[in-house]
Design an enzyme around this catalytic site. Sequence first.
Site, PDB file in Angstrom:
ATOM      1  N   ALA A 137       0.871  -1.176   0.000  1.00  0.00           N
ATOM      2  CA  ALA A 137       0.000   0.000   0.000  1.00  0.00           C
ATOM      3  C   ALA A 137       0.909   1.229   0.000  1.00  0.00           C
ATOM      4  CB  ALA A 137      -0.905   0.007   1.231  1.00  0.00           C
TER       5      ALA A 137
ATOM      6  N   ALA B  68     -10.943  -5.829  -3.816  1.00  0.00           N
ATOM      7  CA  ALA B  68     -12.404  -5.683  -3.731  1.00  0.00           C
ATOM      8  C   ALA B  68     -12.871  -5.873  -2.280  1.00  0.00           C
ATOM      9  CB  ALA B  68     -13.075  -6.708  -4.651  1.00  0.00           C
ATOM     10  N   PHE B  69     -12.307  -6.849  -1.566  1.00  0.00           N
ATOM     11  CA  PHE B  69     -12.699  -7.085  -0.164  1.00  0.00           C
ATOM     12  C   PHE B  69     -12.298  -5.909   0.722  1.00  0.00           C
ATOM     13  CE2 PHE B  69     -14.225 -11.423   1.087  1.00  0.00           C
ATOM     14  CZ  PHE B  69     -14.562 -11.833  -0.180  1.00  0.00           C
TER      15      PHE B  69
ATOM     16  N   SER C 175     -14.554   7.443   6.244  1.00  0.00           N
ATOM     17  CA  SER C 175     -13.804   8.539   5.619  1.00  0.00           C
ATOM     18  C   SER C 175     -14.655   9.224   4.570  1.00  0.00           C
ATOM     19  CB  SER C 175     -12.535   7.986   4.974  1.00  0.00           C
ATOM     20  OG  SER C 175     -12.874   7.187   3.861  1.00  0.00           O
ATOM     21  N   VAL C 176     -14.038  10.237   3.964  1.00  0.00           N
ATOM     22  CA  VAL C 176     -14.686  10.954   2.869  1.00  0.00           C
ATOM     23  C   VAL C 176     -14.816  10.059   1.636  1.00  0.00           C
ATOM     24  CG1 VAL C 176     -12.421  11.936   2.309  1.00  0.00           C
ATOM     25  CG2 VAL C 176     -14.448  13.041   1.416  1.00  0.00           C
TER      26      VAL C 176
ATOM     27  N   GLY D 165      -9.722   6.412  -2.053  1.00  0.00           N
ATOM     28  CA  GLY D 165      -9.132   6.832  -3.326  1.00  0.00           C
ATOM     29  C   GLY D 165      -7.984   5.910  -3.646  1.00  0.00           C
TER      30      GLY D 165
ATOM     31  N   CYS E 210      -5.806   2.037  -7.176  1.00  0.00           N
ATOM     32  CA  CYS E 210      -6.148   0.609  -7.293  1.00  0.00           C
ATOM     33  C   CYS E 210      -7.611   0.246  -7.040  1.00  0.00           C
ATOM     34  CB  CYS E 210      -5.271  -0.195  -6.340  1.00  0.00           C
ATOM     35  SG  CYS E 210      -3.544  -0.124  -6.779  1.00  0.00           S
TER      36      CYS E 210
ATOM     37  N   LYS F 236     -10.371   1.134  -9.752  1.00  0.00           N
ATOM     38  CA  LYS F 236     -10.011   0.490 -11.027  1.00  0.00           C
ATOM     39  C   LYS F 236     -10.200  -1.032 -10.951  1.00  0.00           C
ATOM     40  CE  LYS F 236      -5.330  -0.151 -11.502  1.00  0.00           C
ATOM     41  NZ  LYS F 236      -5.002  -1.569 -11.623  1.00  0.00           N
TER      42      LYS F 236
HETATM   43  P1  NAD Z   1       2.618   3.912 -12.589  1.00  0.00           P
HETATM   44  O1  NAD Z   1       1.758   4.575 -13.580  1.00  0.00           O
HETATM   45  O2  NAD Z   1       3.165   4.677 -11.426  1.00  0.00           O
HETATM   46  O3  NAD Z   1       3.910   3.297 -13.368  1.00  0.00           O
HETATM   47  C1  NAD Z   1       3.830   2.598 -14.572  1.00  0.00           C
HETATM   48  C2  NAD Z   1       5.043   2.970 -15.432  1.00  0.00           C
HETATM   49  O4  NAD Z   1       5.111   2.113 -16.567  1.00  0.00           O
HETATM   50  C3  NAD Z   1       5.007   4.389 -15.993  1.00  0.00           C
HETATM   51  O5  NAD Z   1       6.124   5.142 -15.511  1.00  0.00           O
HETATM   52  C4  NAD Z   1       5.052   4.209 -17.519  1.00  0.00           C
HETATM   53  O6  NAD Z   1       5.817   5.198 -18.196  1.00  0.00           O
HETATM   54  C5  NAD Z   1       5.705   2.843 -17.630  1.00  0.00           C
HETATM   55  N1  NAD Z   1       5.477   2.161 -18.915  1.00  0.00           N
HETATM   56  C6  NAD Z   1       4.306   1.979 -19.574  1.00  0.00           C
HETATM   57  N2  NAD Z   1       4.527   1.280 -20.714  1.00  0.00           N
HETATM   58  C7  NAD Z   1       5.850   0.994 -20.762  1.00  0.00           C
HETATM   59  C8  NAD Z   1       6.693   0.291 -21.686  1.00  0.00           C
HETATM   60  N3  NAD Z   1       6.190  -0.302 -22.779  1.00  0.00           N
HETATM   61  N4  NAD Z   1       8.006   0.222 -21.441  1.00  0.00           N
HETATM   62  C9  NAD Z   1       8.536   0.812 -20.329  1.00  0.00           C
HETATM   63  N5  NAD Z   1       7.791   1.480 -19.417  1.00  0.00           N
HETATM   64  C10 NAD Z   1       6.465   1.569 -19.629  1.00  0.00           C
HETATM   65  O7  NAD Z   1       1.833   2.644 -12.073  1.00  0.00           O
HETATM   66  P2  NAD Z   1       1.949   1.888 -10.650  1.00  0.00           P
HETATM   67  O8  NAD Z   1       1.173   2.604  -9.620  1.00  0.00           O
HETATM   68  O9  NAD Z   1       3.384   1.563 -10.400  1.00  0.00           O
HETATM   69  O10 NAD Z   1       1.154   0.562 -10.981  1.00  0.00           O
HETATM   70  C11 NAD Z   1       1.693  -0.439 -11.826  1.00  0.00           C
HETATM   71  C12 NAD Z   1       0.836  -1.684 -11.708  1.00  0.00           C
HETATM   72  O11 NAD Z   1       0.884  -2.185 -10.367  1.00  0.00           O
HETATM   73  C13 NAD Z   1      -0.643  -1.464 -12.010  1.00  0.00           C
HETATM   74  O12 NAD Z   1      -1.132  -2.589 -12.684  1.00  0.00           O
HETATM   75  C14 NAD Z   1      -1.270  -1.345 -10.646  1.00  0.00           C
HETATM   76  O13 NAD Z   1      -2.613  -1.749 -10.643  1.00  0.00           O
HETATM   77  C15 NAD Z   1      -0.434  -2.301  -9.839  1.00  0.00           C
HETATM   78  N6  NAD Z   1      -0.380  -2.007  -8.405  1.00  0.00           N
HETATM   79  C16 NAD Z   1      -0.254  -0.723  -7.961  1.00  0.00           C
HETATM   80  C17 NAD Z   1      -0.154  -0.460  -6.599  1.00  0.00           C
HETATM   81  C18 NAD Z   1      -0.017   0.948  -6.082  1.00  0.00           C
HETATM   82  O14 NAD Z   1      -0.113   1.127  -4.883  1.00  0.00           O
HETATM   83  N7  NAD Z   1       0.214   1.936  -6.914  1.00  0.00           N
HETATM   84  C19 NAD Z   1      -0.168  -1.512  -5.684  1.00  0.00           C
HETATM   85  C20 NAD Z   1      -0.284  -2.818  -6.168  1.00  0.00           C
HETATM   86  C21 NAD Z   1      -0.388  -3.044  -7.531  1.00  0.00           C
HETATM   87  C1  UDX Z   2      -4.385  -0.635  -1.792  1.00  0.00           C
HETATM   88  C2  UDX Z   2      -4.259  -1.971  -1.047  1.00  0.00           C
HETATM   89  O1  UDX Z   2      -4.338  -1.742   0.356  1.00  0.00           O
HETATM   90  C3  UDX Z   2      -2.940  -2.634  -1.393  1.00  0.00           C
HETATM   91  O2  UDX Z   2      -2.851  -3.908  -0.765  1.00  0.00           O
HETATM   92  C4  UDX Z   2      -2.855  -2.794  -2.895  1.00  0.00           C
HETATM   93  O3  UDX Z   2      -1.626  -3.374  -3.256  1.00  0.00           O
HETATM   94  C5  UDX Z   2      -3.016  -1.452  -3.581  1.00  0.00           C
HETATM   95  O4  UDX Z   2      -4.245  -0.843  -3.172  1.00  0.00           O
HETATM   96  P1  UDX Z   2      -3.426   1.806  -1.431  1.00  0.00           P
HETATM   97  O5  UDX Z   2      -4.486   2.193  -2.391  1.00  0.00           O
HETATM   98  O6  UDX Z   2      -2.030   2.247  -1.706  1.00  0.00           O
HETATM   99  O7  UDX Z   2      -3.359   0.214  -1.311  1.00  0.00           O
HETATM  100  O8  UDX Z   2      -3.789   2.323   0.045  1.00  0.00           O
HETATM  101  P2  UDX Z   2      -4.842   1.816   1.159  1.00  0.00           P
HETATM  102  O9  UDX Z   2      -4.177   1.920   2.473  1.00  0.00           O
HETATM  103  O10 UDX Z   2      -5.447   0.533   0.824  1.00  0.00           O
HETATM  104  O11 UDX Z   2      -5.949   2.961   1.122  1.00  0.00           O
HETATM  105  C6  UDX Z   2      -6.811   3.115  -0.004  1.00  0.00           C
HETATM  106  C7  UDX Z   2      -7.834   4.187   0.290  1.00  0.00           C
HETATM  107  O12 UDX Z   2      -8.757   3.752   1.279  1.00  0.00           O
HETATM  108  C8  UDX Z   2      -7.234   5.484   0.818  1.00  0.00           C
HETATM  109  O13 UDX Z   2      -7.904   6.577   0.240  1.00  0.00           O
HETATM  110  C9  UDX Z   2      -7.508   5.420   2.304  1.00  0.00           C
HETATM  111  O14 UDX Z   2      -7.571   6.681   2.887  1.00  0.00           O
HETATM  112  C10 UDX Z   2      -8.857   4.719   2.307  1.00  0.00           C
HETATM  113  N1  UDX Z   2      -9.151   4.023   3.564  1.00  0.00           N
HETATM  114  C11 UDX Z   2      -8.366   2.984   3.974  1.00  0.00           C
HETATM  115  C12 UDX Z   2     -10.271   4.404   4.306  1.00  0.00           C
HETATM  116  O15 UDX Z   2     -10.993   5.328   3.942  1.00  0.00           O
HETATM  117  N2  UDX Z   2     -10.559   3.717   5.466  1.00  0.00           N
HETATM  118  C13 UDX Z   2      -9.803   2.674   5.897  1.00  0.00           C
HETATM  119  O16 UDX Z   2     -10.135   2.098   6.938  1.00  0.00           O
HETATM  120  C14 UDX Z   2      -8.670   2.296   5.138  1.00  0.00           C
END
Ligand code: NAD
Ligand code: UDX
Length: 460
Positions: A162, A223-224, A267-268, A271, A274, A277
């Site tokens: 997270a 989702a959970f 919370s509000v 966001g 993840c 989406k």
């Molecule tokens: P991000 O947008 O921060 O980073 C993705 C990067 O990939 C970008 O910098 C983009 O320029 C690059 N990219 C795209 N196409 C490319 C290519 N062909 N070659 C090289 N680089 C390329 O995204 P993120 O937040 O790191 O998320 C990445 C994935 O991980 C997503 O599928 C997301 O759902 C998943 N995920 C995100 C989180 C999170 O907390 N952000 C947590 C768990 C899983």
């Molecule tokens: C989430 C999942 O927790 C993580 O396991 C996954 O890999 C990516 O998506 P993230 O979105 O980075 O992580 O943060 P998270 O701590 O889950 O919070 C998501 C949103 O829920 C935030 O806006 C947070 O403020 C809100 N939230 C969280 C609440 O409103 N109430 C809560 O009790 C917990």
Amino acid sequence: MFKQKICCIGAGYVGGPTMAMIAEKCPHIRVEVVDINEKRIAAWNSDTLPVYEPGLQEIVERNRGKNLFFGTGVEDAIREADIIFVSVGTPTKTYGHGAGRAADLCYIESAARMIARCAKGPKIIVEKSTIPVRTAEAIKTILKANSEEGQFQVLSNPEFLAEGTAIDDLLEPDRILIGGEHTEGGQAALQVLVDVYANWVPRERILTTNLWSSELSKLVANAFLAQRISSINSISALCERTEADVDEVARAIGADSRIGPKFLKASVGFGGSCFQKDLLNLVYLCEHFGLPEVAEYWDQVVKINDWQKSRFAQNIVQALFNTVIGKKVAILGYAFKKDTNDTREAAAGYVCRDLLEEGAQLSIYDPQVKLEGVTQHLLYLGVSQETIDKQVHIAESAEESTKEAHAAAILTEWDEFKTLDWASIYQQMLKPALLFDGRNILPVEETRKLGFDFRPIGKG
Ligand code: NAD
Ligand code: UDX
């Protein structure tokens, strides 16, 4: 010199921190994180990293140039690597079939095609991005059509970190999930990745499954988690009508070990990049597989979240005598949660958009999100540049933001907001001084005693 070479395509919020941790824990592995975004790579190689995450800077600085590298040479990195992580974005599709629900897999496909074009010799491809169940099938098809038999093994290894706690989550994950094919080659590849994580994660926390369970588990986990927040947020509205206190209710139900205390903070609205989406994607998949009742069930989690955000904005307008035209409203916090600079799907953006439509003058303060981040996000939400120029001001402090404001709204739970000098903030606001706590971080009685018309979430 190095026993293994890893390359990660995508230097974002997941690719950067995850690879930094692998480099830190596996000095025998050379890790290269590559991206097509030159600006982002330059930032990873600078003192100002593109991702704000407590503890990240130290880890990157300790390993960068030793066994951790950031570059734009995607093709060379693919050629040299034994293991290729794909960590590109998988946002909600905005066009064509499935728009607004399905995951846009264009970055995944382009990465797969690049691997197919450049790779010589056997490679393990690891899906790190969150993707719809059965995406590995598409990746395999692209790779197979362009390679020799058995050259590529595809694994699913979703990331559960997270934002804001990424380093702790990576250091001590609840579990590592790796899915692979039940073939000899698939199981051998799976073992190679297990061995990488076993450098610091206890074996019993490394779960292995088939490919499809692993892909689906990631969507279901999010989702959970999101469902718990929408559940408690729906109850917050009932609390406001009945004089029950949502934090007391959450504590009471969370004490039941079958329910547990986490993720019950009203919370509000949630966001982040993840939850929404991945929920929308799950809904789309259920529809696609002919399960409309299941789709509808999960869609409701998103709907409650949308309602909670707009309900919050409406409450502000109503409390300000049904008009906010020209009134200064202080917005405290814009990031989607504390300890991150990420604004993706931040609830603050939706609240700001609604208030701007009503004609409010917003003074926004966030410790990590500045003008560029706010502007980009508001434009993404459909607010015009003209409105931003006329009605949005970025403040340098909470004190500046609240000066002569009619109302203030806490939208991110930054720790520094808890210790502000609220008595002097009250003095400098217009009266009645309305304070909306979208995160329930301030004590109700004490804050009211200061003179505020204080409106927390879910407290009568
Ligand atoms: P991000 O947008 O921060 O980073 C993705 C990067 O990939 C970008 O910098 C983009 O320029 C690059 N990219 C795209 N196409 C490319 C290519 N062909 N070659 C090289 N680089 C390329 O995204 P993120 O937040 O790191 O998320 C990445 C994935 O991980 C997503 O599928 C997301 O759902 C998943 N995920 C995100 C989180 C999170 O907390 N952000 C947590 C768990 C899983
Ligand atoms: C989430 C999942 O927790 C993580 O396991 C996954 O890999 C990516 O998506 P993230 O979105 O980075 O992580 O943060 P998270 O701590 O889950 O919070 C998501 C949103 O829920 C935030 O806006 C947070 O403020 C809100 N939230 C969280 C609440 O409103 N109430 C809560 O009790 C917990």
